[in-house]
Scaffold this motif. Structure first.
Motif, mmCIF file in Angstrom:
data_model
loop_
_atom_site.group_PDB
_atom_site.id
_atom_site.type_symbol
_atom_site.label_atom_id
_atom_site.label_comp_id
_atom_site.label_asym_id
_atom_site.label_seq_id
_atom_site.Cartn_x
_atom_site.Cartn_y
_atom_site.Cartn_z
ATOM 1 N N ALA A 118 1.014 -0.963 -0.086
ATOM 2 C CA ALA A 118 0.097 0.069 0.000
ATOM 3 C C ALA A 118 1.080 1.329 -0.102
ATOM 4 O O ALA A 118 1.743 1.099 0.600
ATOM 5 N N ASP A 119 0.325 2.271 -0.674
ATOM 6 C CA ASP A 119 1.179 3.689 -0.591
ATOM 7 C C ASP A 119 0.707 4.230 0.662
ATOM 8 O O ASP A 119 -0.202 3.991 1.408
ATOM 9 N N GLU A 120 1.681 5.257 0.950
ATOM 10 C CA GLU A 120 1.452 6.043 2.195
ATOM 11 C C GLU A 120 1.398 7.414 1.703
ATOM 12 O O GLU A 120 1.894 8.107 0.808
ATOM 13 N N LEU A 121 0.136 8.019 2.102
ATOM 14 C CA LEU A 121 -0.177 9.275 1.737
ATOM 15 C C LEU A 121 0.037 10.587 2.728
ATOM 16 O O LEU A 121 -0.088 10.248 4.075
ATOM 17 N N THR A 122 0.465 11.637 2.245
ATOM 18 C CA THR A 122 0.512 12.807 3.212
ATOM 19 C C THR A 122 -0.215 13.929 2.503
ATOM 20 O O THR A 122 -0.326 14.041 1.133
ATOM 21 N N PHE A 123 -0.773 14.705 3.300
ATOM 22 C CA PHE A 123 -1.359 15.931 2.826
ATOM 23 C C PHE A 123 -0.444 16.595 1.997
ATOM 24 O O PHE A 123 0.777 17.156 2.327
ATOM 25 N N HIS A 208 -3.836 2.442 -7.830
ATOM 26 C CA HIS A 208 -5.045 1.883 -6.962
ATOM 27 C C HIS A 208 -4.458 1.516 -5.543
ATOM 28 O O HIS A 208 -5.112 1.101 -4.459
ATOM 29 N N THR A 209 -2.908 1.508 -5.520
ATOM 30 C CA THR A 209 -2.377 1.156 -4.361
ATOM 31 C C THR A 209 -2.451 2.543 -3.566
ATOM 32 O O THR A 209 -2.222 2.546 -2.229
ATOM 33 N N THR A 210 -2.486 3.714 -4.107
ATOM 34 C CA THR A 210 -2.626 4.909 -3.559
ATOM 35 C C THR A 210 -4.249 5.395 -3.248
ATOM 36 O O THR A 210 -4.389 5.768 -2.162
ATOM 37 N N GLU A 239 -9.105 -4.377 -2.125
ATOM 38 C CA GLU A 239 -9.047 -4.746 -0.754
ATOM 39 C C GLU A 239 -8.028 -4.108 0.054
ATOM 40 O O GLU A 239 -6.883 -4.334 -0.366
ATOM 41 N N PHE A 240 -8.383 -3.154 1.176
ATOM 42 C CA PHE A 240 -7.211 -2.572 1.962
ATOM 43 C C PHE A 240 -6.914 -3.529 3.166
ATOM 44 O O PHE A 240 -7.793 -3.685 3.857
ATOM 45 N N LEU A 241 -5.604 -3.708 3.167
ATOM 46 C CA LEU A 241 -5.068 -4.847 4.330
ATOM 47 C C LEU A 241 -4.281 -4.223 5.131
ATOM 48 O O LEU A 241 -3.333 -4.789 5.668
ATOM 49 N N GLY A 242 -4.280 -2.746 5.317
ATOM 50 C CA GLY A 242 -3.512 -2.129 5.813
ATOM 51 C C GLY A 242 -2.006 -1.527 5.466
ATOM 52 O O GLY A 242 -2.058 -0.563 4.416
ATOM 53 N N ASP A 243 -1.010 -2.391 5.367
ATOM 54 C CA ASP A 243 0.367 -2.165 4.600
ATOM 55 C C ASP A 243 0.063 -3.033 3.435
ATOM 56 O O ASP A 243 1.119 -2.656 2.452
ATOM 57 N N ARG A 244 -0.825 -3.385 2.887
ATOM 58 C CA ARG A 244 -1.085 -4.138 1.578
ATOM 59 C C ARG A 244 -2.349 -3.794 0.953
ATOM 60 O O ARG A 244 -3.062 -3.534 1.641
ATOM 61 N N VAL A 245 -2.416 -3.954 -0.432
ATOM 62 C CA VAL A 245 -3.485 -3.826 -1.255
ATOM 63 C C VAL A 245 -3.769 -5.171 -2.107
ATOM 64 O O VAL A 245 -2.695 -5.238 -2.564
ATOM 65 N N LYS A 246 -4.879 -5.578 -2.227
ATOM 66 C CA LYS A 246 -5.442 -6.628 -2.989
ATOM 67 C C LYS A 246 -6.019 -5.935 -4.375
ATOM 68 O O LYS A 246 -7.109 -5.290 -3.964
ATOM 69 N N ILE A 247 -5.802 -6.237 -5.333
ATOM 70 C CA ILE A 247 -6.201 -5.676 -6.498
ATOM 71 C C ILE A 247 -6.645 -6.749 -7.677
ATOM 72 O O ILE A 247 -5.769 -7.620 -8.065
ATOM 73 N N THR A 248 -7.849 -6.784 -7.869
ATOM 74 C CA THR A 248 -8.442 -8.091 -8.577
ATOM 75 C C THR A 248 -9.003 -7.584 -9.885
ATOM 76 O O THR A 248 -9.847 -6.563 -10.026
#
Length: 261
Positions: A118-123, A208-210, A239-248
């Motif tokens: 998963a990506d990490e976002l900042t303002f 979509h990881t963002t 699907e958001f799993l915290g530090d990971r993202v599942k994309i189908t």
């Protein structure tokens, strides 16, 4: 030297939809200069190059102009090729990327599910060039590892953008994601990335990881339905799993061929 080449439409179940990617199956790595020339010759958003390594595979991705850190649709396409044409025996494929670590793709009925960091976002403050290029300031702006994420109020706004691509190209980022709540899905998006040689990417798995962490938190949902609103259109389940993202998503073959280098 002959190289197997496949062109696959990813994140769609119909040819001429989704995002086309080239997949080249190699026995050993070639010089990056050669890989870049092949990607430029293919002239698609991304070409994935895959080399077997034990029971797993190494993978990297090139646009027509640069190597990129992560590409979702070309990873989906590569897994589809390995499952469909290379006789990969198990239901799971494990890729190793020198820039993004371990990535897996699993069979999920008629679709394939990718597991990405998963990506990490900042303002972020929206650069003036972005507002001018798009013609409308966002309600919110964030910066991920490589891209800006700009949020708008409606799907119609996202559909209506006709950005100044030359001005977007001056923004220091891999690209710019614009997104809003969807009319029939949880969220919609478009992705502009002239900085890497692609004015608008049809369907962008890595974006979509963002998008997934943002919309999961905003909507209070773990599993979301998404659509990328390019001319070719693309459908994704995230699907958001915290530090990971599942994309189908699904994929279909457009062509099979052979490169002579």
């Amino acid at each position: 030297m002959k190289i197997q080449l496949y062109q696959v439409d990813a994140f769609t179940d119909k040819v001429f939809g989704g995002n086309p990617a080239a997949v080249c199956l190699l026995e050993n790595w070639l010089d990056n200069d050669v890989l870049q020339k092949i990607a430029a010759e293919n002239n698609l958003a991304e070409t994935a190059f895959v080399v077997p390594k034990g029971e797993a595979y190494e993978i990297t991705w090139f646009t027509p102009t640069v190597e990129v850190d992560l590409c979702g649709h070309a990873t989906l396409a590569a897994a589809y090729v390995l499952f469909t044409y290379s006789g990969h025996a198990s239901e799971l494929i494990r890729f190793h990327s020198r820039r993004s670590g371990i990535l897996t793709v699993e069979k999920n009925g008629e679709a394939l599910t990718m597991d990405f960091p998963a990506d990490e976002l900042t303002f972020a403050e929206t650069p003036d060039a972005l507002v001018t290029a798009l013609g409308k300031a966002p309600l919110e702006a964030y910066k991920g590892k490589t891209d800006y994420l700009l949020l708008y109020a409606s799907q119609a706004e996202v559909e209506g953008f006709q950005p100044d691509i030359a001005l977007l190209n001056t923004v220091p980022a891999r690209g710019v994601i614009v997104s809003a709540p969807g009319d029939t899905v949880d969220f919609v998006s478009r992705f502009f990335c002239p900085q890497v040689g692609i004015p608008e990417d049809p369907v962008t798995g890595s974006a979509h990881t963002t998008l997934t962490p943002y919309w999961s938190k905003r909507l209070g949902k773990k599993v979301l339905q998404a659509r990328q609103l390019s001319k070719r259109q693309g459908a994704l389940q995230c699907e958001f799993l915290g530090d990971r993202v599942k994309i189908t998503g699904k994929a279909v073959t457009y062509l099979k061929g052979e490169i002579e280098v």
